[in-house]
Design an enzyme around this catalytic site. Structure first.
Site, PDB file in Angstrom:
ATOM      1  N   ARG A 181       0.872  -1.179   0.000  1.00  0.00           N
ATOM      2  CA  ARG A 181       0.000   0.000   0.000  1.00  0.00           C
ATOM      3  C   ARG A 181       0.907   1.226   0.000  1.00  0.00           C
ATOM      4  O   ARG A 181       1.944   1.239   0.683  1.00  0.00           O
ATOM      5  CB  ARG A 181      -0.908   0.031   1.228  1.00  0.00           C
ATOM      6  CG  ARG A 181      -2.092  -0.920   1.178  1.00  0.00           C
ATOM      7  CD  ARG A 181      -3.170  -0.468   0.199  1.00  0.00           C
ATOM      8  NE  ARG A 181      -4.339  -1.356   0.203  1.00  0.00           N
ATOM      9  CZ  ARG A 181      -4.516  -2.376  -0.636  1.00  0.00           C
ATOM     10  NH1 ARG A 181      -3.619  -2.657  -1.562  1.00  0.00           N
ATOM     11  NH2 ARG A 181      -5.611  -3.121  -0.563  1.00  0.00           N
ATOM     12  N   GLU A 200      -2.723   7.983  -3.673  1.00  0.00           N
ATOM     13  CA  GLU A 200      -3.196   7.634  -4.998  1.00  0.00           C
ATOM     14  C   GLU A 200      -4.666   8.022  -5.196  1.00  0.00           C
ATOM     15  O   GLU A 200      -5.429   7.966  -4.232  1.00  0.00           O
ATOM     16  CB  GLU A 200      -2.962   6.150  -5.299  1.00  0.00           C
ATOM     17  CG  GLU A 200      -3.726   5.172  -4.468  1.00  0.00           C
ATOM     18  CD  GLU A 200      -3.317   3.731  -4.789  1.00  0.00           C
ATOM     19  OE1 GLU A 200      -2.134   3.398  -4.690  1.00  0.00           O
ATOM     20  OE2 GLU A 200      -4.231   2.964  -5.138  1.00  0.00           O
ATOM     21  N   HIS A 260      -1.575   0.683  -9.660  1.00  0.00           N
ATOM     22  CA  HIS A 260      -2.243  -0.252  -8.743  1.00  0.00           C
ATOM     23  C   HIS A 260      -2.916  -1.408  -9.501  1.00  0.00           C
ATOM     24  O   HIS A 260      -4.135  -1.561  -9.457  1.00  0.00           O
ATOM     25  CB  HIS A 260      -3.267   0.498  -7.870  1.00  0.00           C
ATOM     26  CG  HIS A 260      -3.537  -0.218  -6.575  1.00  0.00           C
ATOM     27  ND1 HIS A 260      -3.865   0.417  -5.404  1.00  0.00           N
ATOM     28  CD2 HIS A 260      -3.511  -1.550  -6.264  1.00  0.00           C
ATOM     29  CE1 HIS A 260      -4.044  -0.470  -4.439  1.00  0.00           C
ATOM     30  NE2 HIS A 260      -3.837  -1.675  -4.945  1.00  0.00           N
TER      31      HIS A 260
HETATM   32  P1  NAP Z   1      -0.858 -11.309   4.613  1.00  0.00           P
HETATM   33  O1  NAP Z   1      -0.830 -12.753   4.223  1.00  0.00           O
HETATM   34  O2  NAP Z   1      -1.672 -10.888   5.791  1.00  0.00           O
HETATM   35  O3  NAP Z   1       0.678 -10.851   4.806  1.00  0.00           O
HETATM   36  C1  NAP Z   1       1.067  -9.683   5.428  1.00  0.00           C
HETATM   37  C2  NAP Z   1       2.274 -10.025   6.280  1.00  0.00           C
HETATM   38  O4  NAP Z   1       2.831  -8.822   6.812  1.00  0.00           O
HETATM   39  C3  NAP Z   1       1.927 -10.925   7.467  1.00  0.00           C
HETATM   40  O5  NAP Z   1       2.832 -11.988   7.499  1.00  0.00           O
HETATM   41  C4  NAP Z   1       2.104  -9.996   8.662  1.00  0.00           C
HETATM   42  O6  NAP Z   1       2.506 -10.664   9.824  1.00  0.00           O
HETATM   43  C5  NAP Z   1       3.191  -9.097   8.161  1.00  0.00           C
HETATM   44  N1  NAP Z   1       3.264  -7.844   8.919  1.00  0.00           N
HETATM   45  C6  NAP Z   1       2.262  -7.111   9.445  1.00  0.00           C
HETATM   46  N2  NAP Z   1       2.733  -6.012  10.058  1.00  0.00           N
HETATM   47  C7  NAP Z   1       4.082  -6.062   9.903  1.00  0.00           C
HETATM   48  C8  NAP Z   1       5.137  -5.227  10.321  1.00  0.00           C
HETATM   49  N3  NAP Z   1       4.899  -4.113  11.021  1.00  0.00           N
HETATM   50  N4  NAP Z   1       6.388  -5.586   9.988  1.00  0.00           N
HETATM   51  C9  NAP Z   1       6.637  -6.707   9.295  1.00  0.00           C
HETATM   52  N5  NAP Z   1       5.679  -7.553   8.881  1.00  0.00           N
HETATM   53  C10 NAP Z   1       4.417  -7.226   9.190  1.00  0.00           C
HETATM   54  O7  NAP Z   1      -1.340 -10.406   3.408  1.00  0.00           O
HETATM   55  P2  NAP Z   1      -1.106 -10.644   1.838  1.00  0.00           P
HETATM   56  O8  NAP Z   1      -2.243 -11.400   1.280  1.00  0.00           O
HETATM   57  O9  NAP Z   1       0.283 -11.168   1.655  1.00  0.00           O
HETATM   58  O10 NAP Z   1      -1.218  -9.126   1.337  1.00  0.00           O
HETATM   59  C11 NAP Z   1      -0.316  -8.145   1.807  1.00  0.00           C
HETATM   60  C12 NAP Z   1      -0.774  -6.765   1.380  1.00  0.00           C
HETATM   61  O11 NAP Z   1      -0.556  -6.608  -0.007  1.00  0.00           O
HETATM   62  C13 NAP Z   1      -2.278  -6.512   1.550  1.00  0.00           C
HETATM   63  O12 NAP Z   1      -2.598  -6.082   2.857  1.00  0.00           O
HETATM   64  C14 NAP Z   1      -2.558  -5.437   0.534  1.00  0.00           C
HETATM   65  O13 NAP Z   1      -2.492  -4.170   1.137  1.00  0.00           O
HETATM   66  C15 NAP Z   1      -1.428  -5.599  -0.477  1.00  0.00           C
HETATM   67  N6  NAP Z   1      -1.906  -5.998  -1.817  1.00  0.00           N
HETATM   68  C16 NAP Z   1      -1.716  -5.150  -2.858  1.00  0.00           C
HETATM   69  C17 NAP Z   1      -2.127  -5.529  -4.120  1.00  0.00           C
HETATM   70  C18 NAP Z   1      -1.915  -4.614  -5.288  1.00  0.00           C
HETATM   71  O14 NAP Z   1      -2.782  -4.556  -6.154  1.00  0.00           O
HETATM   72  N7  NAP Z   1      -0.805  -3.925  -5.396  1.00  0.00           N
HETATM   73  C19 NAP Z   1      -2.735  -6.758  -4.334  1.00  0.00           C
HETATM   74  C20 NAP Z   1      -2.903  -7.591  -3.245  1.00  0.00           C
HETATM   75  C21 NAP Z   1      -2.491  -7.209  -1.983  1.00  0.00           C
HETATM   76  P3  NAP Z   1       1.394 -11.131  10.916  1.00  0.00           P
HETATM   77  O15 NAP Z   1       0.504 -12.098  10.177  1.00  0.00           O
HETATM   78  O16 NAP Z   1       2.222 -11.718  11.992  1.00  0.00           O
HETATM   79  O17 NAP Z   1       0.663  -9.865  11.312  1.00  0.00           O
END
Ligand code: NAP
Length: 309
Positions: free
Chosen positions: A221, A250, A268
């Site tokens: 994000r 954005e 995005h």
């Molecule tokens: P996810 O499986 O929840 O992974 C996020 C990871 O970040 C988790 O392992 C979490 O750990 C860790 N985390 C949280 N806070 C942190 C911190 N302060 N320092 C280090 N690590 C931390 O989510 P995902 O499915 O991989 O998606 C991640 C993000 O990508 C989404 O939230 C979204 O904003 C973004 N995204 C963007 C697009 C795009 O179009 N560009 C598409 C899809 C997703 P814990 O589980 O221990 O909290």
């Protein structure tokens, strides 16, 4: 799917509704299927007294005030997993594009500048054997890490909670404290959710800790990166480059960013494939229908709402 079971109203415009338009159009709905561009806050929720479920068509849900929903007994769902590989693929596309200057190269050819092969033309940097640093090793971060094996890149990661040794072995990744990762990685890719702890996770101090000549890739994000500080670092060539799919404000882009040739910018489109957007839409529809029927919502975000619908 929704229209066959519910009375359905669809945003008729091909644009985001303003808050007042949304409040008016959805004042008497029981369920709301929304996009990450819809800001669902307490003020809006107060204008939707019948609302029981908000189904976000995205995995990130920073556009929704979860606590305010829970307080009003409103379930919130998201669309995890189905977009993981697609977003990881785009992350790699950006990494490769930045390191090998693909956007500049494409423009060079289109502008008729390609007159001859030249030994110094558009030199980029190698990817293979460089160190990839992943911040946030969840679903997408892990999928990015898996792809690194094909490029023979060692992967280090930082996460709030260190993975088990078994999981680290399976993904072939090594843990590093945050500052160590910043200093060691040649490419840093961000995969954390946006929340109060991750806003400006990468700011001036962190950019200064990064290796001179490193690359920053952000498909998480926009506000995770202090965009002003990033523009300064790119302008000073403190970094070799940045590749961004998301922006702090954005669709506005920080002044100066679009002038930087060492910035690769996409609008995005992390999950933007026909297959994945279809899967996300179906998942969001299933979530909302389950919520409206009082059934278990498959991808419930606010677990406090389990058994409360
Ligand atoms: P996810 O499986 O929840 O992974 C996020 C990871 O970040 C988790 O392992 C979490 O750990 C860790 N985390 C949280 N806070 C942190 C911190 N302060 N320092 C280090 N690590 C931390 O989510 P995902 O499915 O991989 O998606 C991640 C993000 O990508 C989404 O939230 C979204 O904003 C973004 N995204 C963007 C697009 C795009 O179009 N560009 C598409 C899809 C997703 P814990 O589980 O221990 O909290």
């Amino acid at each position: 799917m929704i229209a066959s079971e519910c009375q359905l109203t669809v945003n008729p415009h091909d644009r985001v509704l303003s808050k007042s338009e949304l409040a008016e159009a959805a004042s008497d709905v029981d369920g709301l299927l929304c996009q990450l561009t819809d800001i669902i806050d307490a003020e809006l929720l107060d204008k939707m007294p019948r609302l029981r479920i908000v189904a976000n068509c995205a995995v990130g849900y920073d556009n929704i005030d979860i606590a305010a929903c829970t307080k009003r007994n409103i379930a919130v769902s998201n669309t995890p997993d189905v977009l993981t590989d697609t977003t990881a693929d785009l992350t790699w596309a950006l990494l490769l594009a930045a390191a090998r200057r693909l956007v500049e190269a494409d423009r060079y050819v289109r502008e008729g500048k390609f007159k001859s092969w030249s030994p110094m033309l558009l030199l980029g940097h190698d990817i293979y054997q460089k160190v990839l640093g992943i911040i946030g090793l969840g679903r997408i971060g892990s999928a990015v890490a898996r792809r690194a094996a094909a490029f023979n890149m060692p992967v280090i990661y930082y996460a709030k909670k260190r993975k088990s040794a078994e999981e680290e072995n399976r993904l072939n990744v090594e843990y590093r404290p945050f500052d160590c990762l910043l200093k060691e990685a040649d490419f840093i890719s961000l995969h954390v959710p946006l929340n109060e702890h991750t806003r400006h996770l990468i700011s001036k101090k962190e950019l200064e800790l990064m290796k001179p000549g490193a690359y920053l890739i952000n498909t998480s994000r926009g506000p995770v990166v202090d965009e002003k500080a990033l523009v300064r670092a790119l302008r000073n060539n403190d970094l070799a480059g940045a590749a961004l799919d998301v922006y702090e404000y954005e669709p506005q882009i920080a002044p100066g960013l679009t002038d930087m040739v060492n910035a690769t910018l996409t609008p995005h489109i992390g999950s933007a494939t026909v297959e994945t957007r279809t899967r996300m839409a179906v998942m969001a529809a299933k979530n909302i229908l389950a919520g409206l029927k009082g059934e278990k919502v498959p991808n419930l975000v606010n677990w406090e709402m389990e058994n409360k619908l």
